[in-house]
Design a protein around this motif. Structure first.
Motif, PDB file in Angstrom:
ATOM      1  N   LEU A  79      11.122  -5.964   3.118  1.00 19.25           N
ATOM      2  CA  LEU A  79      11.414  -4.562   2.788  1.00 19.25           C
ATOM      3  C   LEU A  79      10.422  -3.949   1.794  1.00 19.25           C
ATOM      4  N   ALA A  80       9.506  -4.756   1.275  1.00 23.53           N
ATOM      5  CA  ALA A  80       8.548  -4.243   0.287  1.00 23.53           C
ATOM      6  C   ALA A  80       7.664  -3.156   0.901  1.00 23.53           C
ATOM      7  N   GLU A  81       7.164  -2.318   0.050  1.00 22.52           N
ATOM      8  CA  GLU A  81       6.245  -1.256   0.477  1.00 22.52           C
ATOM      9  C   GLU A  81       4.942  -1.871   0.996  1.00 22.52           C
ATOM     10  N   ILE A  82       4.153  -1.080   1.688  1.00 21.89           N
ATOM     11  CA  ILE A  82       2.847  -1.536   2.168  1.00 21.89           C
ATOM     12  C   ILE A  82       2.017  -2.032   0.987  1.00 21.89           C
ATOM     13  N   HIS A  83       1.216  -3.036   1.230  1.00 21.75           N
ATOM     14  CA  HIS A  83       0.380  -3.608   0.178  1.00 21.75           C
ATOM     15  C   HIS A  83      -1.007  -2.960   0.266  1.00 21.75           C
ATOM     16  N   PHE A  84      -1.349  -2.218  -0.759  1.00 25.10           N
ATOM     17  CA  PHE A  84      -2.646  -1.535  -0.790  1.00 25.10           C
ATOM     18  C   PHE A  84      -3.763  -2.407  -1.355  1.00 25.10           C
ATOM     19  N   GLY A  85      -3.503  -3.674  -1.569  1.00 21.20           N
ATOM     20  CA  GLY A  85      -4.545  -4.598  -2.006  1.00 21.20           C
ATOM     21  C   GLY A  85      -5.209  -4.151  -3.293  1.00 21.20           C
ATOM     22  N   GLU A  86      -6.554  -4.108  -3.269  1.00 20.74           N
ATOM     23  CA  GLU A  86      -7.306  -3.752  -4.479  1.00 20.74           C
ATOM     24  C   GLU A  86      -7.131  -2.291  -4.885  1.00 20.74           C
ATOM     25  N   TRP A  87      -6.594  -1.479  -4.004  1.00 24.21           N
ATOM     26  CA  TRP A  87      -6.308  -0.089  -4.362  1.00 24.21           C
ATOM     27  C   TRP A  87      -5.025   0.016  -5.186  1.00 24.21           C
ATOM     28  N   ASP A  88      -4.123  -0.910  -4.978  1.00 26.83           N
ATOM     29  CA  ASP A  88      -2.784  -0.833  -5.561  1.00 26.83           C
ATOM     30  C   ASP A  88      -2.843  -0.721  -7.087  1.00 26.83           C
ATOM     31  N   GLY A  89      -2.207   0.319  -7.618  1.00 26.49           N
ATOM     32  CA  GLY A  89      -2.146   0.529  -9.055  1.00 26.49           C
ATOM     33  C   GLY A  89      -3.310   1.318  -9.625  1.00 26.49           C
ATOM     34  N   LYS A  90      -4.296   1.637  -8.781  1.00 20.74           N
ATOM     35  CA  LYS A  90      -5.448   2.431  -9.247  1.00 20.74           C
ATOM     36  C   LYS A  90      -5.171   3.917  -9.043  1.00 20.74           C
ATOM     37  N   PHE A  91      -5.862   4.724  -9.825  1.00 24.04           N
ATOM     38  CA  PHE A  91      -5.805   6.161  -9.583  1.00 24.04           C
ATOM     39  C   PHE A  91      -6.550   6.446  -8.278  1.00 24.04           C
ATOM     40  N   GLN A  93      -8.337   8.798  -7.568  1.00 23.94           N
ATOM     41  CA  GLN A  93      -9.690   9.267  -7.884  1.00 23.94           C
ATOM     42  C   GLN A  93     -10.662   8.112  -8.089  1.00 23.94           C
ATOM     43  N   GLN A  94     -10.163   6.922  -8.406  1.00 23.79           N
ATOM     44  CA  GLN A  94     -11.022   5.759  -8.628  1.00 23.79           C
ATOM     45  C   GLN A  94     -11.411   5.062  -7.321  1.00 23.79           C
ATOM     46  N   ILE A  95     -10.747   5.428  -6.245  1.00 25.79           N
ATOM     47  CA  ILE A  95     -11.015   4.798  -4.950  1.00 25.79           C
ATOM     48  C   ILE A  95     -12.106   5.606  -4.256  1.00 25.79           C
ATOM     49  N   GLU A  96     -13.101   4.911  -3.728  1.00 25.56           N
ATOM     50  CA  GLU A  96     -14.231   5.587  -3.091  1.00 25.56           C
ATOM     51  C   GLU A  96     -13.756   6.504  -1.969  1.00 25.56           C
ATOM     52  N   LYS A  97     -14.292   7.709  -1.956  1.00 27.54           N
ATOM     53  CA  LYS A  97     -13.925   8.685  -0.938  1.00 27.54           C
ATOM     54  C   LYS A  97     -14.215   8.145   0.464  1.00 27.54           C
ATOM     55  N   GLN A  98     -15.315   7.450   0.617  1.00 26.58           N
ATOM     56  CA  GLN A  98     -15.673   6.907   1.928  1.00 26.58           C
ATOM     57  C   GLN A  98     -14.608   5.921   2.417  1.00 26.58           C
ATOM     58  N   ALA A  99     -14.086   5.106   1.529  1.00 27.55           N
ATOM     59  CA  ALA A  99     -13.043   4.146   1.902  1.00 27.55           C
ATOM     60  C   ALA A  99     -11.761   4.868   2.326  1.00 27.55           C
ATOM     61  N   ILE A 100     -11.400   5.913   1.608  1.00 28.94           N
ATOM     62  CA  ILE A 100     -10.211   6.693   1.967  1.00 28.94           C
ATOM     63  C   ILE A 100     -10.430   7.379   3.314  1.00 28.94           C
ATOM     64  N   PRO A 112      -7.122  -1.968   2.910  1.00 29.59           N
ATOM     65  CA  PRO A 112      -7.953  -2.157   1.726  1.00 29.59           C
ATOM     66  C   PRO A 112      -8.145  -3.652   1.471  1.00 29.59           C
ATOM     67  N   ALA A 113      -9.177  -4.029   0.763  1.00 28.00           N
ATOM     68  CA  ALA A 113      -9.431  -5.443   0.467  1.00 28.00           C
ATOM     69  C   ALA A 113      -8.172  -6.095  -0.111  1.00 28.00           C
ATOM     70  N   ASN A 114      -7.804  -7.237   0.440  1.00 23.97           N
ATOM     71  CA  ASN A 114      -6.632  -8.014   0.021  1.00 23.97           C
ATOM     72  C   ASN A 114      -5.311  -7.283   0.243  1.00 23.97           C
TER      73      ASN A 114
END
Length: 183
Positions: A79-91, A93-100, A112-114
């Motif tokens: 039931l856990a939420e999707i795992h955003f890996g290395e994005w999880d917990g970051k703002f 704005q800190q995630i590269e626009k290209q990756a988004i 996302p990685a992991n």
């Protein structure tokens, strides 16, 4: 099977953050407010006092409050939420626009990685729904979950495919809302 699933209360201090499986705090009053809503719903509809919860504290703590009121709760990692890996917990704005952009263009399969992809979330949700449907044939199931998981379950229940583009994703369900899903 009928699934009644509530979305957890709004976490504290998460505005602008990418939150999936990051375990964030929730105001105790809001946890109690959701527990009160669920307790009233169960009483009104004369349902069993058994609820499934995610292992993340924004869901788990509501289950623990309900347990103090005579409920049984069961933790389901599925039931856990999707795992955003290395994005999880970051703002965001800190995630590269290209990756988004890559994620939005390959919404079903990008992870996302992991982390996990939306397809993996759907698979996890579907496995749990199938398992619970077999176990709870004639009894409504109560759960506390997360927006992404709830949307995935809604789409599974209506035989919708995993969306390939972000624009085709369902609007987020409201905090504390009860969602009925017929499986």
């Amino acid at each position: 099977m009928i699934l009644y699933i509530w979305r957890h209360p709004k976490p504290l201090s998460t505005d602008g953050l990418c939150i999936g499986q990051t375990d964030v705090n929730v105001n105790r009053r809001k946890l109690k407010r959701l527990a009160n809503k669920i307790q009233r719903f169960v009483r009104l509809h004369q349902l069993p006092k058994m609820i499934w919860v995610s292992p993340l504290q924004r869901s788990l703590k509501v289950g623990q409050i309900l347990a103090q009121r005579g409920f049984q709760y069961q933790v389901a990692p599925e039931l856990a939420e999707i795992h955003f890996g290395e994005w999880d917990g970051k703002f965001w704005q800190q995630i590269e626009k290209q990756a988004i952009d890559e994620w939005c263009d390959n919404f079903a399969n990008f992870s996302p990685a992991n982390g996990e992809s939306l397809q993996q979330l759907f698979n996890r949700a579907e496995i749990w729904l199938d398992k619970i449907a077999v176990e709870q044939v004639n009894t409504p199931v109560l759960a506390i979950g997360h927006a992404g998981w709830i949307n995935a379950a809604k789409m599974i229940a209506t035989d919708q495919a995993v969306p390939n583009l972000a624009i085709n994703w369902l609007r987020s369900v409201a905090y504390l809302s009860c969602n009925r899903i017929d499986i």
